[in-house]
Design a protein around this motif. Structure first.
Motif, PDB file in Angstrom:
ATOM      1  N   GLY A 102      72.258 -90.824   7.161  1.00  9.67           N
ATOM      2  CA  GLY A 102      70.873 -90.363   7.212  1.00  9.67           C
ATOM      3  C   GLY A 102      70.386 -90.012   8.596  1.00  9.67           C
TER       4      GLY A 102
ATOM      5  N   LYS B 234      68.199 -84.764   5.919  1.00  4.45           N
ATOM      6  CA  LYS B 234      67.236 -84.638   7.011  1.00  4.45           C
ATOM      7  C   LYS B 234      66.874 -83.187   7.337  1.00  4.45           C
TER       8      LYS B 234
ATOM      9  N   SER C 263      66.794 -96.167   9.007  1.00 11.65           N
ATOM     10  CA  SER C 263      65.614 -96.918   9.438  1.00 11.65           C
ATOM     11  C   SER C 263      66.011 -98.166  10.213  1.00 11.65           C
TER      12      SER C 263
ATOM     13  N   GLU D  38      68.527 -93.649   3.964  1.00 14.78           N
ATOM     14  CA  GLU D  38      67.229 -93.939   4.574  1.00 14.78           C
ATOM     15  C   GLU D  38      67.168 -95.389   5.050  1.00 14.78           C
TER      16      GLU D  38
ATOM     17  N   GLY E 263      70.268 -88.629   2.847  1.00 14.30           N
ATOM     18  CA  GLY E 263      69.084 -88.518   3.695  1.00 14.30           C
ATOM     19  C   GLY E 263      68.504 -87.129   3.775  1.00 14.30           C
TER      20      GLY E 263
ATOM     21  N   ASP F 291      70.491 -90.823  -0.842  1.00  9.49           N
ATOM     22  CA  ASP F 291      69.306 -90.712   0.014  1.00  9.49           C
ATOM     23  C   ASP F 291      68.702 -92.088   0.274  1.00  9.49           C
TER      24      ASP F 291
END
Length: 247
Positions: free
Chosen positions: A119, A152, A52, A48, A150, A44
């Protein structure tokens, strides 16, 4: 004076075996625990960071790209005005699902592990080709992980009928309204991402969105599905003021 009997050779060997077995089990347990930490936490963290960074790239490209109304960036099926006139390799936009409480989710092409493990959410190219939000008709079909990498779509089970699903491009907000969910179906049920999604209750072509992920949590045996339908679009203003559903 009485003396305790000396342990036999076989009992010493057996005791040694038990000691070694115990050490091996403890080691295996630690390895397994580290693997779980890696799978559910560290992946994760890495995902991330990557998502990002890629999201920042997309937004910088949107700021630098010429206006889609200018001759330098004509709209085309491969480079639509709605996607900011970009080649879409880095991402076509951002998904917002307030009920999932997962922030913005970068959407890229494809659903292979090497895509989703970064992610992001990916739109299907196989076995059924997804429509894109700016298409006149079709099903914008997405997949993302529910756990690890991630995660999501981890909270997909919080989504209910009437909830908003918003897709953001450089120039347009696409606002969808959830109308149906399928809490468990076979991983081979490709009908759920068909242009007119089977099992959704809809029977005519429209502008749909489909979210898919694995279920139950921490497994990949089945698929969880959420369907929405486009209710309106809004142009993006200079301040990128989000639609009411995201405020």
């Amino acid at each position: 004076m009485l003396r305790a009997a000396s342990p036999s050779r076989s009992s010493l060997v057996f005791a040694g075996f038990l000691s070694l077995l115990g050490e091996l089990l403890v080691t295996a347990g630690l390895v397994l625990a580290l693997f779980v930490v890696y799978s559910l936490w560290w992946t994760d963290v890495l995902a991330e960071r990557h998502a990002s960074a890629r999201g920042d790239v997309v937004r910088r490209q949107w700021q630098a790209a010429p206006s889609p109304a200018s001759p330098a960036s004509p709209a085309s099926p491969a480079s639509p005005a709605g996607a900011g006139g970009l080649g879409m390799r880095d991402g076509i936009g951002f998904l917002h699902v307030p009920a999932m409480r997962n922030g913005e989710v970068l959407v890229k092409r494809g659903t292979a592990p090497e895509v989703l493990n970064d992610g992001v959410a990916g739109y299907y190219t196989d076995p059924v080709k997804s429509a894109l939000p700016w298409d006149e008709k079709g099903n914008f079909s997405l997949a993302a992980h529910r756990d690890g990498h991630g995660a999501k779509f981890h909270n997909i089970d919080r989504v209910r009928n009437g909830d908003a699903v918003v897709f953001e491009t450089r120039d347009t907000w696409y606002v969808y309204k959830v109308f149906a969910q399928l809490r468990r179906t076979s991983k081979y049920d490709v009908g759920v991402i068909a242009p007119v999604p089977k099992g959704s209750g809809r029977t005519a072509p429209g502008r749909y969105i489909t979210l898919t992920t694995c279920t139950p949590v921490y497994t990949s045996r089945f698929r969880y599905v959420v369907w929405g339908e486009l209710v309106r679009t809004e142009p993006v203003d200079a301040k990128r003021t989000p639609p009411a559903e995201l405020r």
